[in-house]
Design an enzyme around this catalytic site. Structure first.
Site, mmCIF file in Angstrom:
data_model
loop_
_atom_site.group_PDB
_atom_site.id
_atom_site.type_symbol
_atom_site.label_atom_id
_atom_site.label_comp_id
_atom_site.label_asym_id
_atom_site.label_seq_id
_atom_site.Cartn_x
_atom_site.Cartn_y
_atom_site.Cartn_z
ATOM 1 N N CYS A 49 12.803 -32.846 64.801
ATOM 2 C CA CYS A 49 11.355 -33.238 64.814
ATOM 3 C C CYS A 49 10.510 -32.210 65.178
ATOM 4 O O CYS A 49 10.638 -31.460 65.964
ATOM 5 C CB CYS A 49 11.234 -34.390 65.334
ATOM 6 S SG CYS A 49 12.090 -35.895 65.115
ATOM 7 N N CYS A 68 11.037 -35.261 60.261
ATOM 8 C CA CYS A 68 10.368 -36.341 61.290
ATOM 9 C C CYS A 68 9.168 -35.648 62.037
ATOM 10 O O CYS A 68 9.198 -34.401 62.058
ATOM 11 C CB CYS A 68 11.204 -37.032 62.225
ATOM 12 S SG CYS A 68 12.373 -35.934 62.903
#
Ligand code: C8R
Length: 250
Positions: free
Chosen positions: A75, A156
């Site tokens: 992420c 993400c």
């Protein structure tokens, strides 16, 4: 007799091709610790071996790309690109700020390689394979489509894309970035897409470019869009200067 000798020599040359390709594959794979490279090779090879080189759809790589757990989310560090391969990888090689597909095991193993199979043969060929645009379902193009889908699926947080500001259309809907990755970014996982438009002194495009408006429109509703013009030399400064924190590169 002459024909038999030629056939054997040719056979050995082709066998050599498979072996050289496989040797490269395994050697590159083994730079990553904790993977069964022989097993990854078998899953890779079954996608195209014995198939017509224009008849390998991206689904042929499903087993390799989706069942083997080779893509893990990182992420806020995911980096996409289009028409900026060299700048991006020069940067990611020197700094740990971002992760591209080439930093994953499969992307790293297959970067800049060409391969294909042939009907009735169990070999891997590295010459005489279709060019990228010769036919849609060629083994190399289908692989990058498949791997890029899997890579975008795990994106993400805040993701970055380096696009080329020295061409009239930095965002091409038909590129892999445009046709696969952008479409698979999902607002439940991805908060924003941050475009870094890489410019040179003779700036041809800026963030108001019409193709970038198309990119913004193509995003899943709920994903924030940002764009920033950054010069290539600014990126190179950050590549070579570890003291600049990732967040301060641009
Ligand atoms: N991606 C696509 N193509 C890739 C690749 C990769 O990671 N790695 C390599 N070596 N290639 P482009 P694009 C090769 O037109 O179509 C992913 C392919 O053989 O500049 O928008 C990556 O995640 C192909 O010939 O870009 C990235 O975000 C060219 O590079 C996009 O897709 C494609 O280069 C880039 O794909």
């Amino acid at each position: 007799f002459v024909i038999a000798v030629l056939a054997i020599v040719l056979g050995l040359t082709l066998r050599q091709k498979t072996n050289t390709f496989k040797t490269t594959f395994i050697a590159r794979c083994e730079r990553f610790k904790g993977y069964d490279c022989e097993n990854i090779w078998v899953a890779f090879e079954q996608a195209y071996v014995g198939q017509d080189a224009c008849n390998v759809p991206m689904e042929a790589y499903d087993h390799l790309v989706t069942n083997m757990g080779l893509f893990k989310p990182a992420c806020n560090r995911m980096m996409f690109w289009s028409k900026t391969k060299d700048v991006v990888h020069d940067f990611t090689k020197k700094r740990d700020c971002f992760l591209t597909l080439e930093d994953t095991i499969l992307g790293s193993v297959l970067d800049s390689l060409t391969w294909c199979g042939k009907e009735g043969s169990s070999d891997t060929f590295t010459t005489g394979c279709p060019e990228w645009n010769y036919c849609e379902n060629n083994p190399v193009r289908s692989f990058w489509k498949s791997a890029s889908s899997a890579f975008a699926d795990v994106a993400c947080g805040n993701v970055t894309a380096m696009l080329n500001g020295s061409i009239p259309t930095p965002f091409h809907p038909a590129s892999i970035f445009g046709s696969i990755e952008v479409k698979r970014l999902n607002s439940t996982r991805t908060r924003s897409l941050n475009v870094v438009l890489v410019t040179q002194k003779n700036m041809l495009t800026n963030c108001t470019n019409a193709s970038l408006k198309e990119l913004e429109k193509a995003l899943d509703e709920g994903i924030k869009y940002n764009c920033k013009e950054v010069t290539e030399s600014q990126i190179q400064d950050c590549s070579s200067n570890e003291d600049i924190p990732c967040g301060a590169c641009w």
